[in-house]
Scaffold this active site. Structure first.
Site, short mmCIF file in Angstrom:
data_model
loop_
_atom_site.label_atom_id
_atom_site.label_comp_id
_atom_site.label_asym_id
_atom_site.label_seq_id
_atom_site.Cartn_x
_atom_site.Cartn_y
_atom_site.Cartn_z
N ASP A 91 -14.32 -5.21 6.57
CA ASP A 91 -14.30 -5.03 4.86
C ASP A 91 -15.94 -5.47 3.85
OD1 ASP A 91 -13.70 -3.39 2.39
OD2 ASP A 91 -11.84 -4.91 2.61
N ASP A 98 -10.59 2.75 -2.98
CA ASP A 98 -9.19 2.86 -2.15
C ASP A 98 -8.23 4.39 -2.87
OD1 ASP A 98 -9.80 0.24 -0.89
OD2 ASP A 98 -8.44 -0.71 -2.18
C1 GAL Z 1 -10.05 -2.86 0.57
C2 GAL Z 1 -10.07 -1.40 1.35
C3 GAL Z 1 -8.93 -1.31 1.11
C4 GAL Z 1 -8.45 -2.72 2.07
C5 GAL Z 1 -8.21 -4.43 1.26
C6 GAL Z 1 -7.77 -5.75 1.60
O1 GAL Z 1 -11.62 -3.58 0.26
O2 GAL Z 1 -10.99 -0.92 0.78
O3 GAL Z 1 -8.37 -0.45 2.53
O4 GAL Z 1 -8.63 -2.84 3.40
O5 GAL Z 1 -9.87 -4.08 0.92
O6 GAL Z 1 -7.61 -6.40 0.70
#
Ligand code: GAL
Length: 471
Positions: free
Chosen positions: A213, A283
């Protein structure tokens, strides 16, 4: 009955207007809720991502920046050029991830339940393979001596390695999550500056897949403009991800590498040189507008997807929210024909027979996992006066079985869709063809000359799918 329905509707609208625990609540391009449920605060991570975190509005902290001894706050330096492993990741991933189903509320029992459901629901038989843990699996601080990330013992009493052993025993693979910053989006240790120790730890645990991430990136590791020479492969973002590519390559087991930087830094230009897939957006949500907008985003970079390199439209929402069954069919079909990773994102025990039939459709899965054709389907003009829609409605692509046509009805009512056989790229202008419905597994009756037009009624937001071969 009416009163109950009204209560349910008003609860649903609260749920839609506020993000839940650890949900996204802001960031460039984000069109969803910008406030959080009570007890959670929308916390800025970077220009691309804000997330609902517990308690008051503070920047997530992590002991990683102070205890690690790595270069997490140092000047970007080493820029390895190691390519991603060719032993894995040729085809788009097929599996499950904990985030859309459970957010941060995860534990060994839930992950193992998903793995067991791969077997009991027949998902493994049709090709689902990866059982992936998302954010919130670790303790807040690294081990002060070894600098390793430590699994939260309350959530994972057998550690991640104990869970990996059980998942491997089922003939499945296990994925883990980390972040190319000082902390994950939910504030747990990030891997920037700790790439080698973390990759070695995961290799030792038996990890097969890493989602990486992009939260909590120090300013000197961010990108403010075009990188030197204009190649985003040399951007600070890409260099952070390249460091992990090299660290993974140093392990004896191949680890599939999913870049999650939400379409920043022109990732589609360098993602395939660094990892096996890359997220293109913030997301996902269980909405028709998300599905249509991410299709458009993918189409803008469709040439980047090939064997070993896949535009990632984010995890599946089948089973979540209020998508109609037709919208869920289109969701699955689009991820299939654009060859995005397909990571189921719901509590699998709650899937209905109709939803299971969608995700277990072996003909669609065969297109997605075709070992001899790596290119996705692409839009084509179905007949000379076909209207332009957003996203496009007609797609064609090749597989080892023949030529395929996929038709999305983007309108909110049922409509007749048609295409001329000779308009489908690859079919040519002569001869006769037969059509096969990939959803029902039945042949369409009759044969069609190249000059003929095929028409079909498609329900609102549904997607028709055909295999076309010479008659
Ligand atoms: C975001 C990501 C999500 C999930 C989340 C967890 O950045 O896009 O899919 O992994 O973090 O905190």
């Amino acid at each position: 009955m009416i009163a109950k329905t009204l209560v349910a509707l008003s609860l649903a609208s609260v749920a839609l207007s506020q993000s839940g625990p650890y949900g996204q609540c802001g960031g460039q391009g984000w069109t969803g809720p910008t406030t959080c449920e009570s007890g959670w605060t929308c916390t800025y991570s970077n220009p691309y991502y804000s997330q609902c975190l517990p308690g008051s509005n503070t920047t997530p902290t992590s002991s990683t920046t102070t205890t690690g001894g790595g270069s997490s706050t140092g000047v970007p330096g080493s820029a390895p050029t190691v390519p991603p492993s060719t032993a894995v990741g040729k085809l788009p991933a097929l599996g499950w991830n904990s985030w859309n189903a459970y957010r941060g509320d995860i534990n060994e029992a839930k992950i193992l339940a998903a793995a067991n459901q791969f077997i009991s629901l027949g998902l493994k038989t049709v090709g689902y393979q990866y059982v992936n843990i998302d954010d919130c699996w670790a303790k807040m601080g690294r081990d002060t001596n070894t600098k390793r990330i430590v699994p939260d013992p309350n959530k994972f009493p057998n550690g991640i390695s104990g869970l990996a052993t059980q998942i491997h025993a089922l003939g499945l693979k296990i994925g883990i999550y980390s972040d190319a910053g000082t902390a994950t989006c939910a504030g747990f240790p990030g891997s920037l500056g700790f790439e080698s120790v973390d990759a070695a730890t995961w290799g030792e645990w038996g990890i097969d897949y890493l989602k990486y991430d992009n939260c909590n990136v120090p300013g000197n590791w961010s990108d403010t403009g075009s990188p030197p020479g204009g190649d985003w492969y040399n951007s600070n973002s890409a260099i952070r991800y390249r460091q992990m590519t090299a660290a993974l390559a140093a392990q004896s087991r191949p680890i599939q590498y999913a870049i999650c930087n939400w379409g920043n830094a022109n990732v589609w230009d360098w993602g395939g040189r660094v990892g096996h897939s890359w997220r293109m957006s913030g997301d996902s949500s269980a909405t028709w507008s998300y599905i249509t907008s991410i299709i458009n985003t993918n189409l803008a970079h469709i040439s980047s997807t090939k064997f070993g390199a896949h535009n990632d439209m984010d995890m599946m929402e089948i089973g979540n929210g209020n998508l109609t069954i037709q919208e869920q069919r289109s969701h699955f079909a689009a991820w299939v024909f654009l060859k995005s990773p397909i990571l189921l994102g719901t509590d699998l025990s709650k899937l209905t027979t109709a939803q299971l039939a969608i995700i277990k459709n072996t003909e669609l899965l065969a297109f997605h996992q075709d070992a001899t054709v790596g290119t996705p389907a692409a839009p084509f003009k179905a007949y000379s006066t076909a209207p332009t829609t957003s996203p496009p409605e007609y797609y064609s692509g090749a597989s080892s079985k023949g030529t395929h046509v996929f038709i999305i009805n983007t309108s909110s009512s049922s409509a007749t869709k048609q295409f001329t056989l000779s308009s489908v790229p690859g079919l040519g202008t002569s001869g006769n063809f037969k059509l096969h419905d990939m959803w029902t597994g039945a042949d369409v009756s009759g044969t069609y000359a190249a000059s003929a037009s095929f028409s079909v009624s498609v329900a609102a937001h549904d997607t028709a799918a055909y295999l076309i071969t010479k008659a």
